[in-house]
Design a protein around this motif. Structure first.
Motif, PDB file in Angstrom:
ATOM      1  N   GLY A 113      -1.360   9.663   5.970  1.00 19.53           N
ATOM      2  CA  GLY A 113      -0.957   8.975   4.623  1.00 19.53           C
ATOM      3  C   GLY A 113      -0.245  10.412   3.657  1.00 19.53           C
ATOM      4  N   ASP A 114      -1.227  11.778   4.164  1.00 23.15           N
ATOM      5  CA  ASP A 114      -0.910  12.181   3.565  1.00 23.15           C
ATOM      6  C   ASP A 114       0.686  13.054   4.014  1.00 23.15           C
ATOM      7  OD1 ASP A 114      -0.979  13.089   5.669  1.00 23.15           O
ATOM      8  OD2 ASP A 114      -1.738  14.934   5.363  1.00 23.15           O
ATOM      9  N   GLN A 115       1.220  12.469   5.234  1.00 18.21           N
ATOM     10  CA  GLN A 115       2.953  13.032   5.230  1.00 18.21           C
ATOM     11  C   GLN A 115       3.323  11.648   5.409  1.00 18.21           C
ATOM     12  OE1 GLN A 115       3.650  13.724   9.675  1.00 18.21           O
ATOM     13  NE2 GLN A 115       1.343  14.074   9.639  1.00 18.21           N
ATOM     14  N   ALA A 143       3.417  10.210   2.112  1.00 23.01           N
ATOM     15  CA  ALA A 143       3.290  10.141  -0.510  1.00 23.01           C
ATOM     16  C   ALA A 143       4.422  11.093  -0.201  1.00 23.01           C
ATOM     17  CB  ALA A 143       2.059  10.941  -0.423  1.00 23.01           C
ATOM     18  N   PRO A 187      -6.547   3.484   3.600  1.00 26.75           N
ATOM     19  CA  PRO A 187      -6.010   2.716   1.812  1.00 26.75           C
ATOM     20  C   PRO A 187      -6.193   1.920   1.355  1.00 26.75           C
ATOM     21  CG  PRO A 187      -4.771   3.283   4.156  1.00 26.75           C
ATOM     22  CD  PRO A 187      -6.583   3.316   4.408  1.00 26.75           C
ATOM     23  N   THR A 205       0.768  -1.002   0.115  1.00 24.90           N
ATOM     24  CA  THR A 205      -0.476  -0.208  -0.185  1.00 24.90           C
ATOM     25  C   THR A 205       0.786   1.006  -0.248  1.00 24.90           C
ATOM     26  OG1 THR A 205      -1.844   1.458   1.188  1.00 24.90           O
ATOM     27  CG2 THR A 205      -0.225  -0.183   2.663  1.00 24.90           C
ATOM     28  N   ARG A 206       0.521   1.879  -0.409  1.00 27.29           N
ATOM     29  CA  ARG A 206       1.148   3.912  -0.473  1.00 27.29           C
ATOM     30  C   ARG A 206       0.369   4.693   0.728  1.00 27.29           C
ATOM     31  NH1 ARG A 206       2.189   7.281  -3.726  1.00 27.29           N
ATOM     32  NH2 ARG A 206       3.364   7.765  -3.160  1.00 27.29           N
ATOM     33  N   TRP A 207      -0.627   4.061   1.639  1.00 33.03           N
ATOM     34  CA  TRP A 207      -1.544   4.674   2.801  1.00 33.03           C
ATOM     35  C   TRP A 207      -2.621   5.771   2.011  1.00 33.03           C
ATOM     36  CZ3 TRP A 207      -1.651   1.240   6.610  1.00 33.03           C
ATOM     37  CH2 TRP A 207      -0.925   0.526   6.683  1.00 33.03           C
ATOM     38  N   GLN A 208      -2.390   5.526   1.060  1.00 35.97           N
ATOM     39  CA  GLN A 208      -3.296   6.895  -0.139  1.00 35.97           C
ATOM     40  C   GLN A 208      -4.982   6.378   0.321  1.00 35.97           C
ATOM     41  OE1 GLN A 208      -1.468   9.735  -0.255  1.00 35.97           O
ATOM     42  NE2 GLN A 208      -0.171   8.449   0.801  1.00 35.97           N
ATOM     43  N   PRO A 209      -6.096   7.359   0.370  1.00 37.24           N
ATOM     44  CA  PRO A 209      -7.445   7.426   0.414  1.00 37.24           C
ATOM     45  C   PRO A 209      -7.706   6.525  -0.560  1.00 37.24           C
ATOM     46  CG  PRO A 209      -6.747   9.288   1.588  1.00 37.24           C
ATOM     47  CD  PRO A 209      -5.467   8.774   0.628  1.00 37.24           C
TER      48      PRO A 209
END
Length: 290
Positions: free
Chosen positions: A180-182, A184, A85, A74-78
């Motif tokens: 996730g935003d940090q 990315a 994620p 995963t990239r932990w993005q919504p």
């Protein structure tokens, strides 16, 4: 002084053996190794797209136990519609040597079987990856994600890995999903996989079944270390132990509290290398023999 010592996991040297296997290069030079081996076996692997976060949290144990080896990327993005994620699943199963090609289950906890070969990193060609789509082959050509004769992953990268107890895996996953935003700008991909407990004093899976959280970062150490501060803060309540040979910032005092045999290792270090011939800046920072 050049003395030759023989250590075994059984008998009088069993305890020292457990302290030496993960010795970080500080206990001497390894000259010979005896290994238990297993007869060669065959495997097949299937990849699934779009496993959603709520399924991971609800069915994590079932997902990780569904094959001989299971990895979640995963990239932990919504995901779509503001969901948590999204994960890609790699499932590797043992099969008989004469097994034919096997069709994947079309749906796996809501994820769909990939119709073509995949690479764990978004946008990368699967040419470097081991055979997928259910084609059986020798274990050494299926168990790794990447073909041995090609560059693994992207090649230009930094890595970190933290192991948390399996019983706290959901807590750790939820903690990372919130940043996730940090992550990315510096993260290429993150892999989740289970690791069995062992008896080696400084092993990150010492005496606890674990979930490994492996990060493949962009090759920018300063930017990655800045983000690791928050990653480690988020994972600290889960008792995360960092991989010794990858990038981390955990302080020595915090690490000492994570290992029951930390002081025993320092005493072993003093016994086997009293003049610190195998010492270096890293060893001196983290270990203080009595």
């Amino acid at each position: 002084d050049g003395e030759l010592r023989v250590l075994s996991r059984t008998g009088d040297t069993a305890d020292e053996f457990s302290g030496t296997v993960v010795g970080l290069g500080s206990l001497g030079i390894l000259t010979r190794l005896w290994l238990d081996i297993e007869p060669a076996y065959s495997m097949r692997q299937h990849v699934y797209d779009d496993l959603f976060h709520d399924q991971v949290l609800e069915h994590l144990d079932e997902i990780l136990a569904s094959a001989y080896s299971v990895s979640l990327f995963t990239r932990w993005q919504p995901g779509p519609a503001g969901q948590g994620p999204v994960y890609q699943v790699w499932r590797k199963r043992r099969v008989s040597a004469d097994a034919d090609e096997d069709s994947a289950e079309p749906v796996f906890f809501g994820a769909t079987a990939a119709p073509t070969a995949r690479h764990p990193l978004p946008g990368m060609t699967a040419d470097n990856c081991t055979e997928q789509l259910g084609r059986a082959g020798p274990w050494h050509e299926r168990l790794p994600h990447f073909r041995l004769e090609f560059i693994p992953s992207r090649g230009e990268e930094l890595q970190s890995e933290y192991l948390v107890p399996r019983r706290l895996a959901r807590q750790a996953i939820a903690a990372l999903a919130g940043i996730g935003d940090q992550l990315a700008p510096v993260l290429q991909v993150c892999e989740l996989r289970s690791v069995a407990a062992d008896e080696f004093w400084l092993s990150p899976s010492y005496r606890r079944d674990s979930l490994g959280l492996h990060f493949t970062w962009i090759p920018d150490a300063a930017a990655v270390l800045a983000v690791l501060v928050e990653v480690e803060r988020r994972l600290a309540p889960s008792g995360a132990r960092p991989h010794w040979a990858k990038l981390f910032g955990t302080e020595p005092a915090a690490l000492r509290g994570l290992y029951d045999r930390y002081a025993d290792f320092e005493r072993l270090l003093a016994l086997r290398d009293p003049q610190r011939k195998f010492g270096n800046e890293f060893i001196e920072r983290y270990f203080q023999p009595p």
